[in-house]
Design an enzyme around this catalytic site. Sequence first.
Site, mmCIF file in Angstrom:
data_model
loop_
_atom_site.group_PDB
_atom_site.id
_atom_site.type_symbol
_atom_site.label_atom_id
_atom_site.label_comp_id
_atom_site.label_asym_id
_atom_site.label_seq_id
_atom_site.Cartn_x
_atom_site.Cartn_y
_atom_site.Cartn_z
ATOM 1 N N GLU A 103 42.756 87.363 89.728
ATOM 2 C CA GLU A 103 43.843 86.245 89.872
ATOM 3 C C GLU A 103 45.211 86.642 88.965
ATOM 4 O O GLU A 103 44.725 87.050 87.642
ATOM 5 C CB GLU A 103 43.401 84.784 89.454
ATOM 6 C CG GLU A 103 42.569 84.227 90.490
ATOM 7 C CD GLU A 103 42.296 82.863 89.775
ATOM 8 O OE1 GLU A 103 41.020 82.458 90.385
ATOM 9 O OE2 GLU A 103 43.099 82.285 89.318
ATOM 10 N N CYS A 127 32.395 81.093 77.467
ATOM 11 C CA CYS A 127 33.196 79.580 76.794
ATOM 12 C C CYS A 127 32.802 78.745 77.905
ATOM 13 O O CYS A 127 33.151 78.644 79.238
ATOM 14 C CB CYS A 127 34.633 79.750 76.973
ATOM 15 S SG CYS A 127 35.353 81.231 75.543
ATOM 16 N N CYS A 130 35.204 77.161 80.744
ATOM 17 C CA CYS A 130 36.323 78.237 81.436
ATOM 18 C C CYS A 130 35.422 78.508 82.877
ATOM 19 O O CYS A 130 34.282 78.883 82.761
ATOM 20 C CB CYS A 130 36.522 79.224 80.670
ATOM 21 S SG CYS A 130 37.516 80.458 81.565
ATOM 22 N N GLY A 170 39.052 87.224 81.999
ATOM 23 C CA GLY A 170 38.717 88.257 80.924
ATOM 24 C C GLY A 170 39.119 87.983 79.522
ATOM 25 O O GLY A 170 39.918 87.154 79.352
ATOM 26 N N HIS A 227 40.017 75.978 69.835
ATOM 27 C CA HIS A 227 39.416 74.897 70.417
ATOM 28 C C HIS A 227 38.456 74.355 69.545
ATOM 29 O O HIS A 227 37.962 73.135 70.200
ATOM 30 C CB HIS A 227 38.583 75.554 71.695
ATOM 31 C CG HIS A 227 39.451 76.258 72.531
ATOM 32 N ND1 HIS A 227 40.763 75.970 72.951
ATOM 33 C CD2 HIS A 227 39.383 77.421 73.100
ATOM 34 C CE1 HIS A 227 41.308 76.989 73.493
ATOM 35 N NE2 HIS A 227 40.585 77.756 74.031
ATOM 36 N N ASN A 301 41.461 71.759 81.676
ATOM 37 C CA ASN A 301 41.185 71.779 82.874
ATOM 38 C C ASN A 301 39.816 71.611 83.449
ATOM 39 O O ASN A 301 39.188 72.332 83.099
ATOM 40 C CB ASN A 301 41.746 73.115 83.542
ATOM 41 C CG ASN A 301 43.087 73.213 84.017
ATOM 42 O OD1 ASN A 301 43.793 72.317 84.663
ATOM 43 N ND2 ASN A 301 43.720 74.333 83.470
ATOM 44 N N CYS A 344 42.250 78.679 85.393
ATOM 45 C CA CYS A 344 41.960 80.190 85.498
ATOM 46 C C CYS A 344 40.696 80.432 86.202
ATOM 47 O O CYS A 344 39.620 79.774 85.860
ATOM 48 C CB CYS A 344 41.555 80.660 83.950
ATOM 49 S SG CYS A 344 42.803 81.504 83.178
HETATM 50 N N1 SAH Z 1 39.687 85.436 76.960
HETATM 51 C C1 SAH Z 1 40.953 85.067 76.510
HETATM 52 C C2 SAH Z 1 41.950 84.753 77.518
HETATM 53 C C3 SAH Z 1 41.771 84.150 78.505
HETATM 54 S S1 SAH Z 1 41.764 82.402 78.925
HETATM 55 C C4 SAH Z 1 40.609 84.064 75.220
HETATM 56 O O1 SAH Z 1 39.741 83.350 75.419
HETATM 57 O O2 SAH Z 1 41.760 83.412 74.854
HETATM 58 C C5 SAH Z 1 43.461 81.904 78.308
HETATM 59 C C6 SAH Z 1 43.198 80.553 77.539
HETATM 60 O O3 SAH Z 1 42.929 79.597 78.610
HETATM 61 C C7 SAH Z 1 42.395 80.424 76.494
HETATM 62 O O4 SAH Z 1 42.765 79.934 75.337
HETATM 63 C C8 SAH Z 1 41.017 79.662 76.966
HETATM 64 O O5 SAH Z 1 39.982 79.227 76.180
HETATM 65 C C9 SAH Z 1 41.942 78.756 77.967
HETATM 66 N N2 SAH Z 1 41.124 77.982 78.806
HETATM 67 C C10 SAH Z 1 39.938 78.790 79.465
HETATM 68 N N3 SAH Z 1 39.793 77.589 80.581
HETATM 69 C C11 SAH Z 1 40.376 76.769 80.256
HETATM 70 C C12 SAH Z 1 40.217 75.265 80.828
HETATM 71 N N4 SAH Z 1 39.424 75.109 81.874
HETATM 72 N N5 SAH Z 1 40.924 74.203 80.188
HETATM 73 C C13 SAH Z 1 41.958 74.643 79.383
HETATM 74 N N6 SAH Z 1 41.954 75.787 78.673
HETATM 75 C C14 SAH Z 1 41.172 76.727 79.371
#
Ligand code: SAH
Length: 366
Positions: A103, A127, A130, A170, A227, A301, A344
């Site tokens: 995506e 995570c 995510c 990723g 976080h 999210n 994401c």
């Molecule tokens: N792997 C990298 C980049 C991808 S995610 C990282 O961890 O930074 C980009 C950002 O979106 C990261 O800060 C991640 O923690 C956050 N993220 C992922 N899923 C999320 C969700 N459901 N709600 C809010 N933030 C989210």
Amino acid sequence: MQENGVHKESGAGWDIKSMTMDELTALMKENGFPAFRAKQLYRWIHVSLVREYSEMRNIPKAMAEKLSSEYPLTTVRMIDRQVSKLDGTQKYLFAMADNSLVESVFMRYKFGNSVCISSQVGCRMGCRFCASTLDGLIRSLTPSEMLDQIYEIQRVTGERVSHIVVMGTGEPLDNYDNLVRFLRLLTDENGLNISQRNVTVSTCGIVPRIYDLADEKFSITLALSLHAVTDEKRKEIMPIANHYTIAELMEAGRYYFDQTGRQVTFEYSLIRDVNDSAQDAQMLAELARPLKAHINLIPVNPVKERGYRQTKDAGVRAFQKKLEKSGINVSIRRVLGRDIDGACGQLRHRHISGCNEQNASSRTEE
Ligand code: SAH
């Protein structure tokens, strides 16, 4: 297969779109073509963004045919595109040559157009909040596959892209060599020539690779996905915290700042009753202050498979105020594309799990 750092699919020839100008020049020599052809090819590939050798008007037909069979020009294919009726945000689903799906998101801002790209097919960081990690890691993307998400979006929209965030699916630092090569090609003055200052790489915190990236001396922004403010809490929501402590992450952030002069950003997804207390805000301010870090708050999210809830709006504002009172520079990620497939990885997840139910949750972007 990696050889001299350039990805080579077994039997499929060199990935010409991942090559630097110097490598392309050497390749021309090896194949008995004059050196100036490298410049022409590079321009067609990285500035004109052509999809086929046959579109390269000043390249002789025989040469185009030879290159096409020995060094096929790969491109991503657009499988789905959702356009938000609310703000014009566009979410793309692309297929790679091997049919892997990733995506990307196109967003319009006052300062220019921004594209959020994926760096891997899936993710293995795990995570808890995510969606990208739900199906695990399939593979890392090549430099050209990262570039192509941007090239394809620029072709489809006909609009210049000026800002890039590596914040899609990723973990970019889990694909380090390809990421660095991608960054060099992306910001090369002979190519798309995106300013390094307009590029952000987001990481969950693979500490040794942060040091490596700092030593590359790029002028790009590093975003640290924090976080949580205690190791205990962070371990609960981010498995990477079992490998590196927050103190180690802060030290790496400091090194990045010292080496590059670029302030780091902390990303902090607010999860109701998990990491959004007044004490969390206080401790977050204490972590940010010595680094002069900018904090980007993201109301989490909700991902159907997860079950975390967003902090309420009033709680988000209170958290922000508390940080600001401590002199910290804070922004709340603007909600874009509220009406299209949410967080994401959800568009991809929906496609690969064959679930067609429309997800109304919001995707928030800086
Ligand atoms: N792997 C990298 C980049 C991808 S995610 C990282 O961890 O930074 C980009 C950002 O979106 C990261 O800060 C991640 O923690 C956050 N993220 C992922 N899923 C999320 C969700 N459901 N709600 C809010 N933030 C989210």
